[in-house]
Design an enzyme around this catalytic site. Structure first.
Site, PDB file in Angstrom:
ATOM      1  N   SER A 105       5.609  26.798  22.175  1.00 22.48           N
ATOM      2  CA  SER A 105       4.180  26.649  22.506  1.00 22.48           C
ATOM      3  C   SER A 105       3.754  25.222  22.192  1.00 22.48           C
ATOM      4  O   SER A 105       4.364  24.563  21.342  1.00 22.48           O
ATOM      5  CB  SER A 105       3.352  27.614  21.654  1.00 22.48           C
ATOM      6  OG  SER A 105       1.982  27.228  21.655  1.00 22.48           O
ATOM      7  N   TYR A 144       1.346  31.391  13.811  1.00 28.85           N
ATOM      8  CA  TYR A 144       1.812  30.972  15.134  1.00 28.85           C
ATOM      9  C   TYR A 144       2.332  29.534  15.089  1.00 28.85           C
ATOM     10  O   TYR A 144       3.398  29.228  15.620  1.00 28.85           O
ATOM     11  CB  TYR A 144       0.671  31.109  16.142  1.00 28.85           C
ATOM     12  CG  TYR A 144       1.133  31.103  17.582  1.00 28.85           C
ATOM     13  CD1 TYR A 144       1.870  32.164  18.100  1.00 28.85           C
ATOM     14  CD2 TYR A 144       0.833  30.037  18.429  1.00 28.85           C
ATOM     15  CE1 TYR A 144       2.295  32.163  19.424  1.00 28.85           C
ATOM     16  CE2 TYR A 144       1.254  30.032  19.748  1.00 28.85           C
ATOM     17  CZ  TYR A 144       1.978  31.096  20.251  1.00 28.85           C
ATOM     18  OH  TYR A 144       2.405  31.097  21.557  1.00 28.85           O
TER      19      TYR A 144
HETATM   20  N1  LIG Z   1       0.110  33.771  26.539  1.00 25.45           N
HETATM   21  C1  LIG Z   1       0.007  32.482  26.219  1.00 25.45           C
HETATM   22  O1  LIG Z   1      -1.024  31.825  26.431  1.00 25.45           O
HETATM   23  C2  LIG Z   1       1.193  31.765  25.610  1.00 25.45           C
HETATM   24  C3  LIG Z   1       1.150  30.371  25.474  1.00 25.45           C
HETATM   25  C4  LIG Z   1       2.227  29.705  24.928  1.00 25.45           C
HETATM   26  C5  LIG Z   1       3.340  30.426  24.521  1.00 25.45           C
HETATM   27  N2  LIG Z   1       3.364  31.783  24.656  1.00 25.45           N
HETATM   28  C6  LIG Z   1       4.575  32.498  24.209  1.00 25.45           C
HETATM   29  O2  LIG Z   1       5.133  33.178  25.322  1.00 25.45           O
HETATM   30  C7  LIG Z   1       5.821  34.334  24.858  1.00 25.45           C
HETATM   31  C8  LIG Z   1       5.325  35.562  25.622  1.00 25.45           C
HETATM   32  O3  LIG Z   1       3.934  35.699  25.385  1.00 25.45           O
HETATM   33  P1  LIG Z   1       2.999  36.680  26.236  1.00 25.45           P
HETATM   34  O4  LIG Z   1       1.654  36.081  26.222  1.00 25.45           O
HETATM   35  O5  LIG Z   1       3.649  37.001  27.532  1.00 25.45           O
HETATM   36  O6  LIG Z   1       2.973  37.965  25.296  1.00 25.45           O
HETATM   37  P2  LIG Z   1       2.696  39.499  25.661  1.00 25.45           P
HETATM   38  O7  LIG Z   1       2.091  40.112  24.453  1.00 25.45           O
HETATM   39  O8  LIG Z   1       1.982  39.628  26.969  1.00 25.45           O
HETATM   40  O9  LIG Z   1       4.156  40.099  25.867  1.00 25.45           O
HETATM   41  C9  LIG Z   1       5.051  40.167  24.802  1.00 25.45           C
HETATM   42  C10 LIG Z   1       6.082  41.251  25.069  1.00 25.45           C
HETATM   43  O10 LIG Z   1       6.959  41.293  23.921  1.00 25.45           O
HETATM   44  C11 LIG Z   1       7.263  42.653  23.663  1.00 25.45           C
HETATM   45  N3  LIG Z   1       7.666  42.806  22.259  1.00 25.45           N
HETATM   46  C12 LIG Z   1       6.867  42.768  21.158  1.00 25.45           C
HETATM   47  N4  LIG Z   1       7.597  42.987  20.056  1.00 25.45           N
HETATM   48  C13 LIG Z   1       8.883  43.164  20.457  1.00 25.45           C
HETATM   49  C14 LIG Z   1      10.100  43.442  19.777  1.00 25.45           C
HETATM   50  N5  LIG Z   1      10.136  43.587  18.449  1.00 25.45           N
HETATM   51  N6  LIG Z   1      11.237  43.558  20.503  1.00 25.45           N
HETATM   52  C15 LIG Z   1      11.209  43.427  21.860  1.00 25.45           C
HETATM   53  N7  LIG Z   1      10.088  43.183  22.562  1.00 25.45           N
HETATM   54  C16 LIG Z   1       8.939  43.049  21.869  1.00 25.45           C
HETATM   55  C17 LIG Z   1       5.970  43.408  23.987  1.00 25.45           C
HETATM   56  O11 LIG Z   1       6.230  44.790  24.218  1.00 25.45           O
HETATM   57  C18 LIG Z   1       5.479  42.660  25.225  1.00 25.45           C
HETATM   58  O12 LIG Z   1       5.953  43.263  26.423  1.00 25.45           O
HETATM   59  C19 LIG Z   1       5.587  34.395  23.346  1.00 25.45           C
HETATM   60  O13 LIG Z   1       6.653  33.773  22.687  1.00 25.45           O
HETATM   61  C20 LIG Z   1       4.326  33.571  23.175  1.00 25.45           C
HETATM   62  O14 LIG Z   1       4.225  33.030  21.895  1.00 25.45           O
HETATM   63  C21 LIG Z   1       2.314  32.463  25.184  1.00 25.45           C
END
Ligand SMILES: NC(=O)c1ccc[n+]([C@@H]2O[C@H](COP(=O)([O-])OP(=O)(O)OC[C@H]3O[C@@H](n4cnc5c(N)ncnc54)[C@H](O)[C@@H]3O)[C@@H](O)[C@H]2O)c1
Length: 262
Positions: A150, A173
């Site tokens: 991120s 985070y």
């Molecule tokens: N959404 C944003 O704005 C953003 C920005 C920068 C980085 N990110 C990063 O992108 C990645 C995905 O984020 P997102 O927004 O799609 O999240 P999200 O919450 O939409 O999806 C996360 C998924 O991970 C799964 N999960 C949770 N715990 C788990 C476990 N123990 N084992 C297996 N699966 C598990 C959940 O069931 C879910 O389907 C993360 O690393 C997040 O930090 C997100």
């Protein structure tokens, strides 16, 4: 030179593949000829995403497998199941987002226990998946790992953005994503001798029905697009890092944030 980003027949495991960003990654892998494996703890959401994308793309190359990235037994079961079907794991995308029920509090309200638990779940889970899957890749003498970090892994949150919002950018985070960028370099250096490349992608904030005032303020700080990221904005970097065009690139972090962090 023609870019070689096709993933023909490559087996790509996307943890958190049922989530917001993961779904876009799974689609991109399948669209580029890879076998996309949704590796997620949420069975209902994972099966739904698989069925939706398979119908949409007319592709049989999307699978779901239930896994908890924080459980060694579960991770090993996932690996055995994939190897028994496909013989190889070409790539791992560490993208899951585990957090406990108290995650998201303001700095002064985060307990030591919650801090440790959330770091363990997220950073620890990425470590565990990388360690277990890289054992397979070492035997194969090839593989690629992409860690989803991120912008908050290398820069401080802009807290004025969160004023008046019901959420904040949690302290865990920043600790997790900063460490993940270091872990990426460590693994790239350690595993490079086996022809395993390890890179990171650092997305900016992704649009997901946040309050309008937050979206507006966030968007005003981007350099291109004047908007938050859409999941599709991230997939080009992923496919590039998974494919042969990036074969001489390891230990790097591609920032995909519309210029927000410069
Ligand atoms: N959404 C944003 O704005 C953003 C920005 C920068 C980085 N990110 C990063 O992108 C990645 C995905 O984020 P997102 O927004 O799609 O999240 P999200 O919450 O939409 O999806 C996360 C998924 O991970 C799964 N999960 C949770 N715990 C788990 C476990 N123990 N084992 C297996 N699966 C598990 C959940 O069931 C879910 O389907 C993360 O690393 C997040 O930090 C997100």
């Amino acid at each position: 030179m023609k870019l070689q980003s096709e993933l023909d027949g490559k087996v790509v495991v996307v943890t958190g593949g049922a989530g917001l960003i993961g779904k876009g990654f799974v689609r991109a892998v399948a669209e580029n000829g890879g076998i996309a494996i949704i590796a997620d703890v949420d069975e209902t959401a994972g099966s739904k995403v698989r069925d939706e994308l398979a119908a949409d793309l007319g592709s049989v190359n999307i699978e779901f497998i239930k896994v908890d990235i924080t459980s060694k037994k579960s991770v090993r079961g996932m690996i055995d199941s994939i190897i028994s079907r496909h013989k190889v794991i070409d790539a791992l995308v560490n993208n899951a987002y585990p957090r406990n029920e108290n995650y998201g509090r303001k700095f002064e309200d985060v307990t030591y226990e919650d801090f440790c638990e959330n770091v363990n779940l997220h950073l620890g889970g990425y470590f565990l998946m990388s360690q277990e899957v890289s054992r397979v890749m070492v035997k194969q003498k090839q593989g690629t790992i992409v860690n989803i970090a991120s912008i908050y892994g290398f820069m401080a949150p802009r807290f004025e953005l969160y004023e008046g919002a019901s959420f904040t950018s949690p302290v865990e985070y920043s600790a997790i994503k900063g460490a993940l960028l270091s872990l990426t370099k460590y693994l790239a250096s350690y595993l490079g001798q086996h022809d395993i490349r390890v890179n990171a992608i650092s997305p900016g904030g992704v649009h997901n029905n946040q309050p309008e005032s937050f979206v507006k303020q966030y968007a005003s700080k981007t350099i291109v697009g004047n908007r938050m990221a859409e999941t599709d904005d991230l997939t080009g970097a992923l496919v590039f890092l998974l494919g042969d065009s990036s074969r001489y690139i390891t230990g790097q972090n591609i920032v995909v944030d519309g210029g927000w962090s410069i």
